[in-house]
Design a protein around this motif. Structure first.
Motif, PDB file in Angstrom:
ATOM      1  N   LEU A 159       0.843  -1.361  -0.144  1.00  7.33           N
ATOM      2  CA  LEU A 159      -0.045   0.045   0.036  1.00  7.33           C
ATOM      3  C   LEU A 159       0.821   1.376   0.017  1.00  7.33           C
ATOM      4  O   LEU A 159       0.477   2.192  -0.791  1.00  7.33           O
ATOM      5  CB  LEU A 159      -1.156   0.185   1.134  1.00  7.33           C
ATOM      6  N   LEU A 160       1.952   1.223   0.711  1.00  3.52           N
ATOM      7  CA  LEU A 160       2.729   2.278   0.988  1.00  3.52           C
ATOM      8  C   LEU A 160       3.912   2.529  -0.190  1.00  3.52           C
ATOM      9  O   LEU A 160       4.761   3.311  -0.038  1.00  3.52           O
ATOM     10  CB  LEU A 160       3.401   2.440   2.087  1.00  3.52           C
ATOM     11  N   GLY A 161       3.780   1.553  -1.190  1.00  2.00           N
ATOM     12  CA  GLY A 161       4.813   1.608  -2.121  1.00  2.00           C
ATOM     13  C   GLY A 161       6.282   1.157  -1.961  1.00  2.00           C
ATOM     14  O   GLY A 161       7.027   1.006  -2.930  1.00  2.00           O
ATOM     15  N   ALA A 162       6.608   0.470  -0.860  1.00  2.00           N
ATOM     16  CA  ALA A 162       8.024  -0.124  -0.609  1.00  2.00           C
ATOM     17  C   ALA A 162       8.060  -1.423  -1.628  1.00  2.00           C
ATOM     18  O   ALA A 162       9.052  -1.633  -2.028  1.00  2.00           O
ATOM     19  CB  ALA A 162       8.064  -0.334   0.809  1.00  2.00           C
ATOM     20  N   GLU A 163       6.995  -1.899  -2.075  1.00  2.00           N
ATOM     21  CA  GLU A 163       7.000  -3.080  -2.592  1.00  2.00           C
ATOM     22  C   GLU A 163       5.856  -3.043  -3.556  1.00  2.00           C
ATOM     23  O   GLU A 163       4.892  -2.288  -3.406  1.00  2.00           O
ATOM     24  CB  GLU A 163       6.932  -4.651  -2.017  1.00  2.00           C
ATOM     25  N   GLU A 164       5.791  -3.898  -4.858  1.00  2.00           N
ATOM     26  CA  GLU A 164       4.772  -3.576  -5.758  1.00  2.00           C
ATOM     27  C   GLU A 164       3.966  -4.807  -5.544  1.00  2.00           C
ATOM     28  O   GLU A 164       4.162  -6.102  -5.183  1.00  2.00           O
ATOM     29  CB  GLU A 164       5.103  -3.395  -6.974  1.00  2.00           C
TER      30      GLU A 164
ATOM     31  N   LEU B 267      -2.541  -5.885 -11.710  1.00  4.85           N
ATOM     32  CA  LEU B 267      -1.595  -4.617 -12.218  1.00  4.85           C
ATOM     33  C   LEU B 267      -0.444  -4.525 -11.304  1.00  4.85           C
ATOM     34  O   LEU B 267      -0.300  -5.164 -10.431  1.00  4.85           O
ATOM     35  CB  LEU B 267      -2.786  -3.408 -12.046  1.00  4.85           C
ATOM     36  N   GLY B 268       0.230  -3.753 -11.636  1.00  4.67           N
ATOM     37  CA  GLY B 268       1.705  -3.392 -10.828  1.00  4.67           C
ATOM     38  C   GLY B 268       1.759  -2.121 -10.838  1.00  4.67           C
ATOM     39  O   GLY B 268       0.697  -0.985 -10.925  1.00  4.67           O
ATOM     40  N   TYR B 269       2.908  -1.355 -10.339  1.00  2.00           N
ATOM     41  CA  TYR B 269       3.141  -0.111 -10.170  1.00  2.00           C
ATOM     42  C   TYR B 269       4.073   0.532 -11.101  1.00  2.00           C
ATOM     43  O   TYR B 269       4.623   1.527 -11.291  1.00  2.00           O
ATOM     44  CB  TYR B 269       3.797   0.133  -8.834  1.00  2.00           C
ATOM     45  N   THR B 270       4.284  -0.318 -12.330  1.00  2.00           N
ATOM     46  CA  THR B 270       5.244   0.184 -13.503  1.00  2.00           C
ATOM     47  C   THR B 270       4.498  -0.482 -14.859  1.00  2.00           C
ATOM     48  O   THR B 270       3.468  -1.108 -14.676  1.00  2.00           O
ATOM     49  CB  THR B 270       6.650  -0.332 -13.506  1.00  2.00           C
TER      50      THR B 270
END
Length: 795
Positions: free
Chosen positions: A617-622, A680-683
């Motif tokens: 949730l906080l973006g440390a991992e996707e 989905l991912g963050y990239t």
């Protein structure tokens, strides 16, 4: 219950079996002997990573050695035929290839640690309704291409040391006696050399079982084998050679696991995989399994720019509103024989509070998915005291919760034949003031007393024909007591034990249950809305319960229990950055999915789910997960829903068309909410080239985003001519997959091996596999509905 007897004269130790698949419970089914709790099998399958499954196998093997276990009763590789299957959280996927490859990784990992696996439930055990007696009618092509296929892949790639025969019948023959499938297919065609063990109480006939290939009938000591089998040999009804063959297979698994003196185990202690950080691996699997279903662009990002709702920016969060009882009391595993007792659980609320500055996270209950009392947990300090008929104490156990589950093995000093009563006794310190509800779960005589007040003194009678469901199910509230937050009170639940000698094995199972004070639903939702109204973002955690997803019964609905849908709608109406986390092991309806900023599927995420969730949730991992099964928007949209037999039979009339194969077959019908393989991912990813070289497909992809990422490259084969009738082919079928990682701007290759089976069908008339006489096109993409590249398959 869980062991085979030792035979010292030949150096045979007692073989110990234990349920998995997410942990190793050990001989005693008790919370006093904690186990690691990994994410559910659907979560593991959502990683699409057989290598990660193999690493979990290494961990489970170490756990088995720690608990003195030789045989792990896992993995479960039955298919998600219908979304109503009550035990689907314990199975991997709707697709036989994905199920088989994840299962093969799991089996290889466990056995590399020197512990046997038993792949289950062989075969077509895909629903729970009437599971002891149902006759599943499955035509041969369907059986071969779908339901047998995961087992075949695992035998071929991982050589399991055991298989478990299912309760159900297939085409008229109960599986524990099914010579055609156990001796003919499993052993004859595939070359399986391990042992076959019955599901517990599934073996029904001595002669039928031994001739059908069953080696071990569980549980003991009173089974269809033992004296009954010896008598059948003496009377000439069973050939002694059949018993010799079964004995040899049992000795083989004993030798492989180091339980037979004079033979070396397959894996010497020095050669076992190194012991890993159990909590760390549980957290890694959890975050790799999280599936980001939607992630919409919302206003008000850094410098006022629009950006996707996830990941959240920790520096921009002065207040995060978290709601849902499941955020505080997460469901980390499914119900039934898959249950283990972790030493600790990190809830979503725990994880977020640990990751953000103190005071950032504001939690409100919002809505409770539990519409029944739950096993007594938080705030209780309990012990079980066992007494004989004269009231003398025999022994006891510390109880980390209100559940007593003794099956076969009892506390030290307690002989089942002398046991008359069990008293759960201790204290309770409430977290809230108000009318607390207390009750019982189980069958038999109870006397319940709280704070000196007797709430119940009576007998609970059976209400189910399924002994397993009767044992685990049926919580009953017996009364309420007004309590004050922080003020300790005494509690006592005395259970009168029924005559154990009448049972096939000694078992005691019951629970003290508890419900916190009930507040009006509208009041709770309004409180959550006010907390979310001024927050920088809102996280709502919704969940199923053990009365929705568990062993012993199927589902009748895909709706979330309680007022959870109303909670989501209300919070989303006041906060455009509302993120919903779904804590469920298999599909649920999400009528609000298009009206929230993001939906993240957390499965039953194991004991470290809160830490993993915070990282994502906080973006440390996707989020690394992809759906291993199709999620319908509504139950009525699903192509296959039948799980209830008619006159004892359940017909698999849909043939090979389940899951995405069935959705593809009706292009003009309703679309699923989320297709097979979606996530989905963050990239971003660009699919650049698909090359087919003989038995290998190479897919070149490029990370087009601004952060490192992991992509699951999926390969599907589509026939140029689908045929018709009994030889009709699916529009497409999964034929391979691979996960790759890349830095921003980096191009990488996914290499996917193909085998002949990817382009064949089962010809029942010829009794074998054959090419269907059509060309094939390979498609590479991000899901079955998002295919980016195409190339002709090899001829």
């Amino acid at each position: 219950m869980w062991t085979l007897p030792a035979v010292p004269a030949i150096g045979l130790d007692s073989l110990v079996m234990s349920d998995g698949p997410i942990g190793v419970r050990g001989r005693r089914w008790t919370a006093d002997d904690p186990s690691i709790a990994l994410p559910s099998p659907t979560a593991l399958a959502a990683t699409w990573d057989p290598g990660l499954a193999r690493r979990t196998g290494h961990l489970l093997a170490a756990e088995a050695h720690r608990k003195g276990v030789h045989v792990l009763l896992a993995p479960t590789v039955n298919l998600h035929r219908s979304p109503l299957g009550g035990r689907h959280f314990e199975c991997y996927s709707e697709d036989p290839l994905l199920s088989g490859l994840i299962g093969a990784g799991y089996v290889a990992g466990v056995q590399e640690g020197g512990i046997a696996t038993t792949v289950k439930h062989f075969v077509a055990n895909d629903a729970e309704t009437d599971r002891f007696t149902v006759d599943n009618r499955v035509e041969e092509r369907t059986l071969r291409e779908l339901y047998l296929r995961p087992f075949e892949i695992i035998v071929e790639r991982a050589a399991p040391w055991g298989v478990m025969a299912a309760y159900n019948s297939v085409n008229g023959t109960t599986m524990s006696e099914h010579a055609a499938l156990q001796n003919g297919v499993l052993r004859g065609e595939w070359g399986f050399d391990g042992f076959i063990v019955s599901d517990w109480m599934a073996a029904r006939d001595t002669v039928g079982a031994i001739r059908g290939g069953l080696d071990v009938a569980m549980p003991g000591p009173r089974t269809v084998y033992g004296p009954a089998l010896a008598a059948a040999v003496r009377e000439g009804r069973v050939e002694e050679e059949l018993v010799d063959a079964a004995v040899l297979r049992v000795l083989r698994v004993a030798a492989r696991t180091g339980a037979l003196t004079g033979t070396d185990p397959v894996v010497a202690p020095a050669d076992r995989p190194p012991v890993v950080d159990a909590a760390g691996l549980a957290r890694e699997v959890a975050r790799r399994s999280l599936v980001l279903l939607t992630n919409r662009t919302v206003p008000g990002g850094p410098a006022g720019a629009d950006r996707p709702a996830l990941p959240l920016e920790p520096a921009a969060l002065s207040r995060l509103a978290v709601s849902g009882v499941a955020a505080r009391d997460a469901r980390v595993l499914g119900g039934g024989s898959a249950t283990v007792f972790p030493e600790r659980v990190v809830s979503p609320l725990d994880g977020l509070r640990a990751a953000l500055p103190e005071g950032t996270v504001l939690w409100t209950p919002g809505a409770d998915p539990n519409e029944e009392p739950q096993v007594a947990g938080e705030g209780f300090a309990l012990r079980a005291v066992c007494r004989d008929a004269d009231g003398a104490e025999l022994g006891g156990d510390r109880l980390p919760n209100g559940q007593v589950q003794w099956m076969g093995d009892f506390p030290e000093g307690v002989a089942p034949e002398h046991l008359a009563t069990v008293e759960v006794t201790g204290t309770f310190t409430p977290r809230t003031s108000g009318a607390h509800g207390f009750g019982t779960r189980g069958l038999g005589g109870f006397r319940l007393e709280v704070a000196g007040e007797v709430l119940y003194d009576g007998v609970e009678q059976p209400g189910s024909d399924d002994a397993f469901e009767a044992f685990f199910g049926g919580p009953r509230e017996r009364g309420t007591v007004e309590l004050t937050k922080g003020e300790e009170v005494t509690v006592s639940l005395r259970y009168t034990v029924p005559p154990l000698e009448a049972m096939p094995f000694p078992v005691v199972g019951f629970a003290l249950t508890h419900r916190e004070p009930v507040r009006p639903a509208e009041e709770l939702i309004a409180e959550a809305v006010e907390a979310a109204r001024g927050a920088d973002a809102a996280v709502v955690v919704v969940a199923t319960t053990e009365r929705v997803e568990s062993e012993g019964f199927d589902r009748t609905s895909l709706e979330l229990p309680g007022r959870q849908n109303d909670l989501v709608e209300a919070v989303a109406a006041v906060n455009p950055r509302t993120v919903v986390v779904v804590n469920a092991g298999s599909p649920v309806e999400m009528p609000w999915r298009d009206r929230v900023a993001a939906v993240l599927l957390g499965w039953f995420g194991g004991q470290e789910i809160g830490s993993a969730l915070a990282e994502v949730l906080l973006g440390a991992e996707e989020p690394g997960g992809r759906l291993p099964t199709t999620w319908p928007a509504r139950l009525t949209d699903a192509p296959v829903t039948g799980v209830v037999p008619t006159d004892g039979e359940l017909h698999y009339g849909e043939g090979v068309f389940i899951g995405y194969r069935a959705w593809d077959r009706r292009p003009d019908g309703p679309a699923p909410a989320f297709p097979f393989g979606h996530g989905l991912g963050y990239t971003g990813w660009e699919y650049e080239e698909l090359t087919v070289l003989d038995d290998t497909a190479i897919v070149r992809v490029r990370n087009t985003g601004d952060r490192p990422g992991r992509e699951t490259v999926q390969l599907y084969a589509a026939p140029d001519d689908r045929g018709a009738g009994d030889t009709e082919l699916p529009v497409r079928r999964l034929v391979g997959f691979a996960t790759v990682t890349a830095r921003p701007g980096e191009t990488v290759q996914a290499v996917i091996d193909l085998d002949d089976r990817a382009f064949e069908l089962w010809d029942a008339a010829a009794g074998g596999w054959r090419a269907p006489g059509t060309g094939w096109t390979l498609h590479a993409g991000r899901s079955v509905a998002d295919l980016r590249l195409a190339a002709p398959a090899r001829s």
